[in-house]
Design a protein around this motif. Structure first.
Motif, PDB file in Angstrom:
ATOM      1  N   ILE A   1       0.534  -0.861  -0.264  1.00  0.00           N
ATOM      2  CA  ILE A   1      -0.217   0.010  -0.533  1.00  0.00           C
ATOM      3  C   ILE A   1       0.676   1.075   0.078  1.00  0.00           C
ATOM      4  CG2 ILE A   1      -2.095   1.647   1.247  1.00  0.00           C
ATOM      5  CD1 ILE A   1      -2.787  -1.235   2.150  1.00  0.00           C
ATOM      6  N   ALA A   2       2.386   1.068   0.878  1.00  0.00           N
ATOM      7  CA  ALA A   2       3.064   2.112   0.403  1.00  0.00           C
ATOM      8  C   ALA A   2       3.283   2.672  -0.369  1.00  0.00           C
ATOM      9  CB  ALA A   2       3.754   2.178   2.052  1.00  0.00           C
ATOM     10  N   ASN A   3       3.702   1.645  -1.332  1.00  0.00           N
ATOM     11  CA  ASN A   3       4.615   1.503  -2.507  1.00  0.00           C
ATOM     12  C   ASN A   3       3.568   1.770  -3.764  1.00  0.00           C
ATOM     13  OD1 ASN A   3       7.346   2.166  -2.223  1.00  0.00           O
ATOM     14  ND2 ASN A   3       6.691   0.087  -1.075  1.00  0.00           N
ATOM     15  N   ALA A   4       2.694   2.286  -3.633  1.00  0.00           N
ATOM     16  CA  ALA A   4       1.011   2.262  -4.410  1.00  0.00           C
ATOM     17  C   ALA A   4       1.982   3.021  -5.901  1.00  0.00           C
ATOM     18  CB  ALA A   4      -0.104   2.722  -3.757  1.00  0.00           C
ATOM     19  N   ASP A   5       1.948   4.552  -5.954  1.00  0.00           N
ATOM     20  CA  ASP A   5       3.336   5.090  -6.178  1.00  0.00           C
ATOM     21  C   ASP A   5       4.067   5.645  -7.110  1.00  0.00           C
ATOM     22  OD1 ASP A   5       0.483   5.844  -6.769  1.00  0.00           O
ATOM     23  OD2 ASP A   5       0.702   8.057  -5.083  1.00  0.00           O
ATOM     24  N   THR A   6       4.758   4.078  -6.198  1.00  0.00           N
ATOM     25  CA  THR A   6       6.360   3.916  -6.880  1.00  0.00           C
ATOM     26  C   THR A   6       6.079   3.061  -8.183  1.00  0.00           C
ATOM     27  OG1 THR A   6       6.749   3.690  -4.676  1.00  0.00           O
ATOM     28  CG2 THR A   6       8.624   2.271  -5.537  1.00  0.00           C
ATOM     29  N   PRO A   7       7.239   3.834  -8.733  1.00  0.00           N
ATOM     30  CA  PRO A   7       6.838   3.038 -10.459  1.00  0.00           C
ATOM     31  C   PRO A   7       8.005   2.002 -10.084  1.00  0.00           C
ATOM     32  CG  PRO A   7       7.979   4.987 -10.850  1.00  0.00           C
ATOM     33  CD  PRO A   7       7.283   5.173  -9.496  1.00  0.00           C
ATOM     34  N   ASP A   8       7.797   1.232 -11.024  1.00  0.00           N
ATOM     35  CA  ASP A   8       8.217  -0.301 -10.955  1.00  0.00           C
ATOM     36  C   ASP A   8       8.015  -1.743 -10.397  1.00  0.00           C
ATOM     37  OD1 ASP A   8       8.955  -0.515 -13.886  1.00  0.00           O
ATOM     38  OD2 ASP A   8      10.311   0.835 -13.226  1.00  0.00           O
ATOM     39  N   TYR A   9       7.239  -0.815  -8.885  1.00  0.00           N
ATOM     40  CA  TYR A   9       7.379  -1.204  -7.667  1.00  0.00           C
ATOM     41  C   TYR A   9       6.186  -2.351  -8.330  1.00  0.00           C
ATOM     42  CZ  TYR A   9       6.594  -3.286  -2.507  1.00  0.00           C
ATOM     43  OH  TYR A   9       6.001  -3.709  -1.487  1.00  0.00           O
ATOM     44  N   LYS A  10       6.823  -3.926  -7.607  1.00  0.00           N
ATOM     45  CA  LYS A  10       6.556  -4.735  -7.615  1.00  0.00           C
ATOM     46  C   LYS A  10       5.115  -5.396  -5.931  1.00  0.00           C
ATOM     47  CE  LYS A  10       7.762  -5.782 -11.302  1.00  0.00           C
ATOM     48  NZ  LYS A  10       7.133  -4.935 -12.622  1.00  0.00           N
ATOM     49  N   ALA A  11       4.149  -6.082  -6.160  1.00  0.00           N
ATOM     50  CA  ALA A  11       2.934  -6.212  -5.163  1.00  0.00           C
ATOM     51  C   ALA A  11       3.860  -7.103  -4.522  1.00  0.00           C
ATOM     52  CB  ALA A  11       2.036  -6.206  -5.515  1.00  0.00           C
ATOM     53  N   ARG A  12       3.944  -7.952  -3.579  1.00  0.00           N
ATOM     54  CA  ARG A  12       3.610  -8.802  -2.846  1.00  0.00           C
ATOM     55  C   ARG A  12       3.184  -9.962  -1.674  1.00  0.00           C
ATOM     56  NH1 ARG A  12      10.506 -10.482  -2.432  1.00  0.00           N
ATOM     57  NH2 ARG A  12       9.685 -12.448  -3.031  1.00  0.00           N
ATOM     58  N   ASP A  13       3.147 -10.831  -1.776  1.00  0.00           N
ATOM     59  CA  ASP A  13       1.926 -11.374  -1.290  1.00  0.00           C
ATOM     60  C   ASP A  13       2.181 -12.831  -0.273  1.00  0.00           C
ATOM     61  OD1 ASP A  13       0.110 -11.736   1.300  1.00  0.00           O
ATOM     62  OD2 ASP A  13      -1.273 -11.548  -0.544  1.00  0.00           O
ATOM     63  N   PHE A  14       2.044 -13.463   0.384  1.00  0.00           N
ATOM     64  CA  PHE A  14       2.049 -15.260   0.565  1.00  0.00           C
ATOM     65  C   PHE A  14       0.861 -15.850   1.329  1.00  0.00           C
ATOM     66  CE2 PHE A  14       3.177 -13.555   4.819  1.00  0.00           C
ATOM     67  CZ  PHE A  14       2.749 -13.880   5.922  1.00  0.00           C
ATOM     68  N   ASP A  15       1.271 -16.916   0.691  1.00  0.00           N
ATOM     69  CA  ASP A  15       0.106 -17.420   1.520  1.00  0.00           C
ATOM     70  C   ASP A  15      -0.260 -18.694   2.483  1.00  0.00           C
ATOM     71  OD1 ASP A  15      -2.553 -19.152   0.385  1.00  0.00           O
ATOM     72  OD2 ASP A  15      -1.188 -21.124   0.104  1.00  0.00           O
ATOM     73  N   PHE A  16      -1.141 -17.644   3.208  1.00  0.00           N
ATOM     74  CA  PHE A  16      -1.090 -17.372   4.800  1.00  0.00           C
ATOM     75  C   PHE A  16      -1.404 -19.037   5.054  1.00  0.00           C
ATOM     76  CE2 PHE A  16      -3.194 -18.470   9.150  1.00  0.00           C
ATOM     77  CZ  PHE A  16      -1.817 -17.683   9.603  1.00  0.00           C
ATOM     78  N   LYS A  17      -2.510 -19.732   4.584  1.00  0.00           N
ATOM     79  CA  LYS A  17      -2.307 -21.811   5.283  1.00  0.00           C
ATOM     80  C   LYS A  17      -0.706 -22.326   4.414  1.00  0.00           C
ATOM     81  CE  LYS A  17      -5.083 -25.124   3.762  1.00  0.00           C
ATOM     82  NZ  LYS A  17      -6.514 -25.713   2.834  1.00  0.00           N
ATOM     83  N   THR A  18      -0.223 -21.815   3.439  1.00  0.00           N
ATOM     84  CA  THR A  18       0.842 -22.822   3.004  1.00  0.00           C
ATOM     85  C   THR A  18       1.876 -22.554   4.172  1.00  0.00           C
ATOM     86  OG1 THR A  18       0.256 -23.050   0.827  1.00  0.00           O
ATOM     87  CG2 THR A  18       2.582 -23.179   1.382  1.00  0.00           C
ATOM     88  N   ALA A  19       1.862 -20.941   4.577  1.00  0.00           N
ATOM     89  CA  ALA A  19       2.940 -20.838   5.330  1.00  0.00           C
ATOM     90  C   ALA A  19       2.864 -21.811   6.443  1.00  0.00           C
ATOM     91  CB  ALA A  19       3.243 -19.519   5.733  1.00  0.00           C
ATOM     92  N   MET A  20       1.539 -21.200   6.802  1.00  0.00           N
ATOM     93  CA  MET A  20       1.404 -22.140   8.432  1.00  0.00           C
ATOM     94  C   MET A  20       1.262 -23.463   8.572  1.00  0.00           C
ATOM     95  SD  MET A  20       0.004 -20.279  11.251  1.00  0.00           S
ATOM     96  CE  MET A  20      -0.380 -21.332  12.693  1.00  0.00           C
TER      97      MET A  20
END
Length: 136
Positions: free
Chosen positions: A30-49
């Motif tokens: 969210i903080a980098n929503a206006d940053t050029p070339d920023y790639k949004a990241r996430d992880f799968d909670f179920k797999t991580a757990m």
């Protein structure tokens, strides 16, 4: 009894820690929503757990000492904590940024709700345990 308590608290402790870590990842998106070339990241909670709970039964990184050159070397390696993934945008932007604010807000709110419910479950478990101790 102690094993049951440590399993229950361990599960909730791990869930809260992973939810906190995911909150940081989503906040960064969210903080980098206006940053050029920023790639949004996430992880799968179920797999991580699942990975986190499986790691409790595994050895830490270990190398066995060989007493003969003919012995097969033994190794136990802990898997990485979390597999971060890049989020694929529904509508790519011209500047290369892949943050979709609507999706990030929904994921952030969902994760917040799960984080708070995990804290409430832990609080209820602690109060129940405290009452059981006081009644003994």
């Amino acid at each position: 009894m102690i094993d049951r308590l440590s399993q229950d608290f361990g599960f909730l402790q791990q869930a809260i820690a992973l939810r906190e870590q995911r909150q940081e990842v989503l906040s960064s998106n969210i903080a980098n929503a206006d940053t050029p070339d920023y790639k949004a990241r996430d992880f799968d909670f179920k797999t991580a757990m699942t990975n986190a709970m499986d790691q409790r039964m595994k050895l830490a990184n270990t190398n066995l000492t060989l007493t003969s050159p003919r012995h097969i070397p033994g190794k136990a390696v802990m898997p990485s904590d979390i597999d971060m993934m890049y989020r694929l945008p529904y509508q790519p932007s011209i500047d290369g940024n892949t943050v979709d604010m609507d999706m990030e807000r929904v994921q952030f709110a969902d994760n917040t709700m799960h984080y708070e419910s995990s804290l409430q479950l832990l609080s209820i478990d602690m109060k129940t345990l405290q009452q059981a101790i006081q009644q003994s």
